[in-house]
Design a protein around this motif. Structure first.
Motif, mmCIF file in Angstrom:
data_model
loop_
_atom_site.group_PDB
_atom_site.id
_atom_site.type_symbol
_atom_site.label_atom_id
_atom_site.label_comp_id
_atom_site.label_asym_id
_atom_site.label_seq_id
_atom_site.Cartn_x
_atom_site.Cartn_y
_atom_site.Cartn_z
ATOM 1 N N CYS A 21 -4.420 -28.942 -16.154
ATOM 2 C CA CYS A 21 -3.482 -28.175 -16.999
ATOM 3 C C CYS A 21 -2.117 -28.847 -17.020
ATOM 4 N N VAL A 25 -0.407 -30.683 -20.377
ATOM 5 C CA VAL A 25 0.897 -30.279 -20.921
ATOM 6 C C VAL A 25 1.871 -31.451 -20.857
ATOM 7 N N TYR A 52 -1.736 -27.872 -31.037
ATOM 8 C CA TYR A 52 -1.263 -27.089 -29.892
ATOM 9 C C TYR A 52 -2.144 -25.868 -29.632
ATOM 10 N N ALA A 56 -3.949 -25.105 -26.108
ATOM 11 C CA ALA A 56 -3.880 -23.780 -25.494
ATOM 12 C C ALA A 56 -5.271 -23.282 -25.101
#
Length: 141
Positions: A21, A25, A52, A56
């Motif tokens: 994660c 990002v 995006y 997500a």
């Protein structure tokens, strides 16, 4: 031991999920900032939302993997697999299955329902998982 609550979580799997994660990002921000302004100006709102939004979705999936856990106390087991939580009273537990080479143990109920215990990943070390399963088996009434 009476009155003691124990929580089991995946070892390496959890670190990989949350580490991925952070890396996802960080890479997304770095790539976005590294693109020249004229290229960024060509990206439409629809394209940005798609990119995006996809990121997500990956973050949500990875969080689901990382949050898996098994919490046991004198009354019940609470099994969290992804985004589903199961509360199983000890009176409904028949036993646990964890064969050689199995990726995780399985809780077997008196109704012969089976619930995988994703928090106890065989890849975290078979001995560690075997110790956890032995603890669970000792608690079965």
């Amino acid at each position: 031991m009476p009155g003691v609550s124990t929580t089991y979580r995946p070892g390496g799997t959890r670190y990989v999920a949350y580490g991925s994660c952070v890396a996802l990002v960080a890479m997304s921000v770095a790539v976005t900032l590294a693109l020249p302004a004229d290229i960024r100006a060509q990206v439409t709102l629809s394209q940005a939302l798609t990119l995006y939004g996809s990121i997500a979705v990956f973050l949500v999936i990875l969080h689901g993997i990382g949050r898996s856990r098994v919490t046991v106390d004198d009354d019940e087991l609470e099994v969290v697999n992804g985004f589903r939580t199961h509360h199983v009273p000890w009176s409904r537990v028949r036993g646990f299955a964890f064969g050689e080479g199995a990726p995780w143990p399985t809780l077997v109920t008196v109704d012969d329902e089976r619930l995988m215990l994703f928090a106890l990943q065989g890849s975290s070390g078979h001995g560690r998982v075997r110790d956890a399963v032995d603890d669970l088996v000792r608690r079965v009434p």
